[in-house]
Design an enzyme around this catalytic site. Structure first.
Site, short mmCIF file in Angstrom:
data_model
loop_
_atom_site.label_atom_id
_atom_site.label_comp_id
_atom_site.label_asym_id
_atom_site.label_seq_id
_atom_site.Cartn_x
_atom_site.Cartn_y
_atom_site.Cartn_z
N ARG A 103 1.03 -1.19 0.16
CA ARG A 103 0.17 0.06 0.20
C ARG A 103 0.88 0.79 0.30
NH1 ARG A 103 -5.21 1.10 1.99
NH2 ARG A 103 -5.72 3.29 3.22
N HIS A 130 -7.06 1.30 -7.28
CA HIS A 130 -7.32 0.51 -6.06
C HIS A 130 -7.73 -0.41 -6.14
CE1 HIS A 130 -7.86 -0.67 -1.62
NE2 HIS A 130 -8.21 0.66 -1.55
N GLN A 133 -10.26 -3.13 -3.64
CA GLN A 133 -11.58 -2.94 -3.38
C GLN A 133 -13.01 -2.83 -4.87
OE1 GLN A 133 -12.30 -0.53 0.14
NE2 GLN A 133 -13.94 -1.20 -0.78
N ASP A 226 -16.52 8.48 -2.92
CA ASP A 226 -15.53 8.27 -2.18
C ASP A 226 -15.06 9.53 -0.75
OD1 ASP A 226 -12.57 7.21 -0.99
OD2 ASP A 226 -11.82 7.28 -2.62
N CYS A 266 -16.37 2.62 -0.33
CA CYS A 266 -14.62 2.40 0.49
C CYS A 266 -14.84 2.06 1.84
CB CYS A 266 -13.43 1.67 -0.56
SG CYS A 266 -12.73 3.94 -0.84
N ARG A 294 -13.87 -7.24 1.26
CA ARG A 294 -12.12 -7.15 0.98
C ARG A 294 -11.35 -8.75 0.62
NH1 ARG A 294 -10.40 -1.92 1.11
NH2 ARG A 294 -7.97 -2.83 1.19
#
Length: 319
Positions: A103, A130, A133, A226, A266, A294
């Site tokens: 990450r 991402h 996700q 988001d 998310c 996830r």
């Protein structure tokens, strides 16, 4: 000899491979301890340059459920990219671990890691994408809507960020009609749009980029947003609240989508900013299913990469 496969962007999976990974995620969710390709236990290195809750917990839990040992490393505690080059770190790590999860900030770092590594490298979030996700999001949509192809997905808000990019790419890869809405200056970069349109030609999906939130929402099956203020943008908070106000997911905004539309976020969410409390906590919200998924989606991509790279006998068993 198999070629090592990596998962750095959403389009690293073909449409057929994306379906295969999602099928595997559904199977793993139904049988969470029945797949042990990391038996040994083998070690998976999980690097964090950014803070995390869901990514950290979901990868840790998922690796353990796959029979492996998660090694969680904060960037401040390692030499990666600081005192040692990414290339040299990759060549060391491939001799010690079975998979690398990272990450980070720059997508270029992930690409350099993958270019120098004989074990799979997975993008757990970068400034550009991402993809893990989105596997979880598509799994969630599948559970609530069935077949993905032909569904309309509207994403509203900061449309120049990693989530907008991944919704665009992963959505058209699944044959969805993806509509991205945000203010001028905060829309996806042209190369991302071009890549999405090219993939859509083979999947039957489509791409719409607009500044009109109502047009994006009209008749949508799935609605996503988001945070407007990502890590490192805290100083821009007031300006961003003004810029994105017309793209908030309120009850009034959701009235433009289908009556049975589902809502994705998310997380973490900021109720009253990008999404109203009554929407995220309401009956159309599936954000906590999305968060749980996830674990299952990431287990699937790890096991699948290990197997297709020739590093596991199957998605169920270690080599």
């Amino acid at each position: 000899m198999a070629t090592t496969r990596h998962f750095l962007t959403d389009l690293d999976l073909s449409p057929a491979e994306q379906r295969e990974v999602l099928d595997l995620a559904q199977a793993m969710k139904a049988d969470p301890y029945g797949y042990t390709p990391y038996a040994g236990p083998q070690t998976v290195a999980v690097f964090f340059d950014k803070t995390s809750t869901r990514t950290r917990v979901s990868f840790h839990a998922g690796i353990a459920e796959l029979g492996g040992s998660p090694l969680i490393i904060n960037s401040a505690e390692s030499q990666l990219g600081h005192k040692e080059s990414i290339a040299d770190s990759a060549k060391v790590l491939e001799r010690m671990v079975s998979t690398i999860v990272w990450r980070t900030y720059a997508q270029a770092g992930l690409e350099q890691m993958a270019q120098n590594c004989a074990v799979p490298v997975i993008n757990a979030l970068s400034d550009d994408y991402h993809p893990c996700q989105l596997l979880a999001d598509l799994l969630t949509v599948r559970e609530h809507k069935g077949e993905l192809a032909g569904l309309s997905l509207a994403y509203l808000g900061d449309a120049a960020n990693n989530m907008a990019n991944s919704y665009l790419l992963a959505g058209v890869n699944a044959g969805m009609h993806v509509r991205i809405a945000g203010p001028e200056g905060y829309l996806p970069a042209e190369p991302i749009v071009a890549a999405a349109r090219q993939r859509a030609e083979s999947t039957g999906g489509s791409v719409t980029i607009t500044t009109d939130a109502v047009a994006a929402l009209a008749g949508a099956d799935v609605v996503a947003t988001d945070t407007w203020i990502s890590m490192g943008q805290e100083d821009e908070k007031e300006a961003r609240l003004g810029l994105f106000r017309d793209y908030a997911l309120s009850t009034e905004a959701m009235a433009h989508a289908k009556d049975d539309a589902i809502v994705l976020h998310c997380l973490p969410a900021y109720r009253g900013y990008e999404i109203a409390a009554e929407v995220i906590d309401g009956p159309q919200s599936v954000v906590f299913d999305e968060a749980e998924n996830r674990v299952h989606a990431q287990k699937a991509i790890m096991a699948w990469l290990l197997h297709v790279s020739g590093l596991a006998a199957s998605v169920r068993e270690a080599k």
